[in-house]
Design an enzyme around this catalytic site. Structure first.
Site, PDB file in Angstrom:
ATOM      1  N   ASP A 192       0.839  -1.196   0.000  1.00  0.00           N
ATOM      2  CA  ASP A 192       0.000   0.000   0.000  1.00  0.00           C
ATOM      3  C   ASP A 192       0.878   1.252   0.000  1.00  0.00           C
ATOM      4  OD1 ASP A 192      -1.934   2.037   0.558  1.00  0.00           O
ATOM      5  OD2 ASP A 192      -3.221   0.537   1.510  1.00  0.00           O
ATOM      6  N   CYS A 231      -7.098   4.763  -2.065  1.00  0.00           N
ATOM      7  CA  CYS A 231      -7.054   3.302  -2.016  1.00  0.00           C
ATOM      8  C   CYS A 231      -8.271   2.638  -2.651  1.00  0.00           C
ATOM      9  CB  CYS A 231      -6.926   2.828  -0.567  1.00  0.00           C
ATOM     10  SG  CYS A 231      -5.542   3.532   0.343  1.00  0.00           S
ATOM     11  N   ASP A 269      -1.252  -0.189  -4.842  1.00  0.00           N
ATOM     12  CA  ASP A 269      -2.481   0.477  -5.265  1.00  0.00           C
ATOM     13  C   ASP A 269      -2.215   1.890  -5.777  1.00  0.00           C
ATOM     14  OD1 ASP A 269      -1.796   1.329  -2.716  1.00  0.00           O
ATOM     15  OD2 ASP A 269      -3.773   1.009  -1.833  1.00  0.00           O
ATOM     16  N   HIS A 270      -1.246   2.590  -5.207  1.00  0.00           N
ATOM     17  CA  HIS A 270      -0.905   3.961  -5.609  1.00  0.00           C
ATOM     18  C   HIS A 270       0.426   4.315  -4.971  1.00  0.00           C
ATOM     19  CE1 HIS A 270      -2.167   4.842  -1.559  1.00  0.00           C
ATOM     20  NE2 HIS A 270      -3.358   4.359  -1.820  1.00  0.00           N
TER      21      HIS A 270
END
Length: 526
Positions: free
Chosen positions: A9, A49, A320-321
């Site tokens: 994450d 997210c 995710d980013h």
């Protein structure tokens, strides 16, 4: 074939030592990259997210799945990678979380929905789910003798300053738990237990790590693995005022963002006044958190090799980013800059067809929406018509799809959870809060529904400090990229039933979905 689908994450795309990052060390991911494929220019399609993971799990752009913020429900008519894998005999098991906001029309009692915005993706077995209350992990810590606080977030309260932490930034202080007892270790332990018990049939494990998401805190020895004095300062303009002059939304966001969660107990800290010492230490701690995740991935891969199933397992590592880390005077992941969307992707295809190409680095633009089609392709499953992405297996096997995308595409909703939406200083309606991005090798265009656009030439401005949208020299290029964006959105409108046809006798006919990006494949092997 087994599937090991790993997500971290908030992991920046360049932060791999196999990509020659000057500080961070990821030896286990480097080893996986050497035995697989690294996609150097891989990008998320949304932020934060929830919306980004919706793209990842459905293979759809945000314009189609419409889960635009953490907490925006995802329409239950959309399928996902777990539901599709179940059609082929897999029972996808979740280790961690998916941040899926479930459709209230189908789940819950109409007033409440299970999990809130931290719901579990339909089709995933939640036996080993670990969401914001951290309960299974905290129960295990308690069983090991730890004093577990009533407020679960306080488990991230660091050990008080010691002699070794004198002169260090706030995030240097280590976690109160040992590295072998961290939430990353806990989840890895559970995957090891699960795969050990399920050797007789093919399995699908989705391991979703929380790190290196804030709060920025690492257990020993990872908290001290990187020297803050060796960390570079953020990439940014000399003052927030100069940075914010680029665009009205950026000016609004910079002065409304919050540092909550970066360092436990520092909720009121202003991102614009964080000391240089703390900025460097946050980066050092962030890299330490990455190295801790890398160590757990190495432990898991060694376990798969010992079980004898490594060579029958598709392994995917991504995020995710990204995370700003102070760049452009920002933290977190709410911007049109690449720091938000550039993420890592390493993949190991166990097929013999991939053997000659192991260790390759792919320069083509790839996107999160490609992950679902890739997993389904690997297990022999069809790609649903809803998917905007395409399988990446051809790249792993030396087959470069012709007419592959030449840019990456991304979207985000301007209604950041940190802003004061009630004041609405930009005077935007809720349907005017979208930003769309198309970015190629040199040029990047950002379109806002009801605000001025942006255009960057990264050949002479790699850090995207100078907006060229008002420069007459770039007028034709900007029009070209605006056209690219319009065509992209038109091409990827939700197909729904548009590819069905009812014959005169009522027979339902369906056109064929084109293979990988609608083109043939070019063999690039020697």
């Amino acid at each position: 074939m087994n599937v090991l689908f790993i997500t971290a994450d908030q992991w920046r795309g360049e932060c791999l030592s196999c990509l020659d990052h000057p500080q961070v060390k990821t030896p286990n991911l480097d080893a996986l990259a050497a035995d697989g494929i690294t996609f150097k220019r891989h990008f998320a399609q949304a932020t934060p997210c929830g919306p980004s993971r919706a793209c990842l799990y459905t293979g759809m752009y945000m314009q189609n799945h419409r889960s635009v913020l953490n907490g925006t429900p995802m329409d239950s008519r959309h399928t996902n990678v777990a539901l599709e894998a179940r059609k082929y005999g897999y029972e996808p098991m979740l280790f961690g979380y998916t941040d899926t906001s479930l459709d209230p029309r189908k789940f819950g009692d109409g007033k409440t929905v299970p999990g809130g915005y931290e719901g579990v993706l339909p089709g995933m077995d939640p036996t080993y789910a670990l969401t914001g209350d951290w309960k299974p992990w905290l129960d295990e810590l308690k069983a090991k003798g730890y004093e577990v606080p009533d407020d679960p977030d306080e488990i991230f309260k660091p050990i008080q300053a010691t002699e070794s932490s004198c002169g260090k930034g706030k995030t240097f202080h280590p976690a109160c738990f040992r590295a072998e007892d961290s939430n990353s270790a806990y989840l890895t332990d559970k995957v090891i237990e699960y795969t050990t018990k399920n050797q007789s049939s093919a399995w699908f494990a989705h391991l979703s790590f929380f790190s290196p998401h804030p709060p920025f805190i690492a257990p020993e020895p990872f908290n001290a693995m990187y020297d803050a004095d060796e960390m570079p300062m953020p990439i940014r303009q000399v003052t927030p005022e100069k940075e914010s002059a680029q665009h009205p939304w950026l000016a609004y966001y910079l002065y409304n963002q919050s540092g909550k969660g970066f360092s436990f107990g520092e909720d009121s800290e202003d991102n614009l006044t964080i000391s240089d010492e703390d900025l460097r230490q946050i980066k050092a701690t962030y890299f330490g958190m990455m190295s801790e995740v890398d160590a757990q991935i190495g432990r898991l891969i060694n376990h798969l090799k010992e079980l004898g199933c490594y060579d029958d397992t598709l392994i995917i590592f991504t995020s995710d980013h990204g995370e700003h880390l102070g760049d452009h005077w920002m933290f977190a992941k709410y911007s049109y800059f690449d720091q938000t969307f550039h993420i890592p992707l390493i993949m190991r295809d166990p097929s013999e067809k991939a053997d000659k190409h192991r260790g390759a680095v792919i320069e083509s633009f790839t996107e999160s929406v490609d992950i679902m089609p890739t997993i389904l392709d690997s297990i022999g499953a069809a790609t649903p018509n809803q998917c905007d992405g395409h399988s990446l297996l051809p790249f792993c096997r030396g087959l470069e799809p012709q007419h592959w995308r030449q840019e990456y595409h991304a979207e985000f909703d301007l209604r950041s959870p940190y802003g004061n939406e009630e004041s609405n200083p930009l005077e935007l309606k809720s349907n005017q809060c979208t930003a769309n991005i198309v970015s190629g090798n040199q040029y990047k265009y950002v379109h806002f529904t009801a605000l001025p656009p942006l255009f960057f030439d990264r050949a002479d401005d790699p850090n995207e400090f100078r907006d060229r949208s008002s420069d007459s020299c770039y007028r034709d290029l900007m029009i070209e990229y605006a056209g690219k964006m319009l065509s992209w959105r038109m091409e990827h409108d939700d197909p729904a039933l548009t590819n069905l046809y009812l014959a005169d006798d009522g027979t339902v006919l369906q056109s064929n979905r084109p293979s990988s990006s609608g083109t043939t494949l070019k063999d690039t092997s020697l």
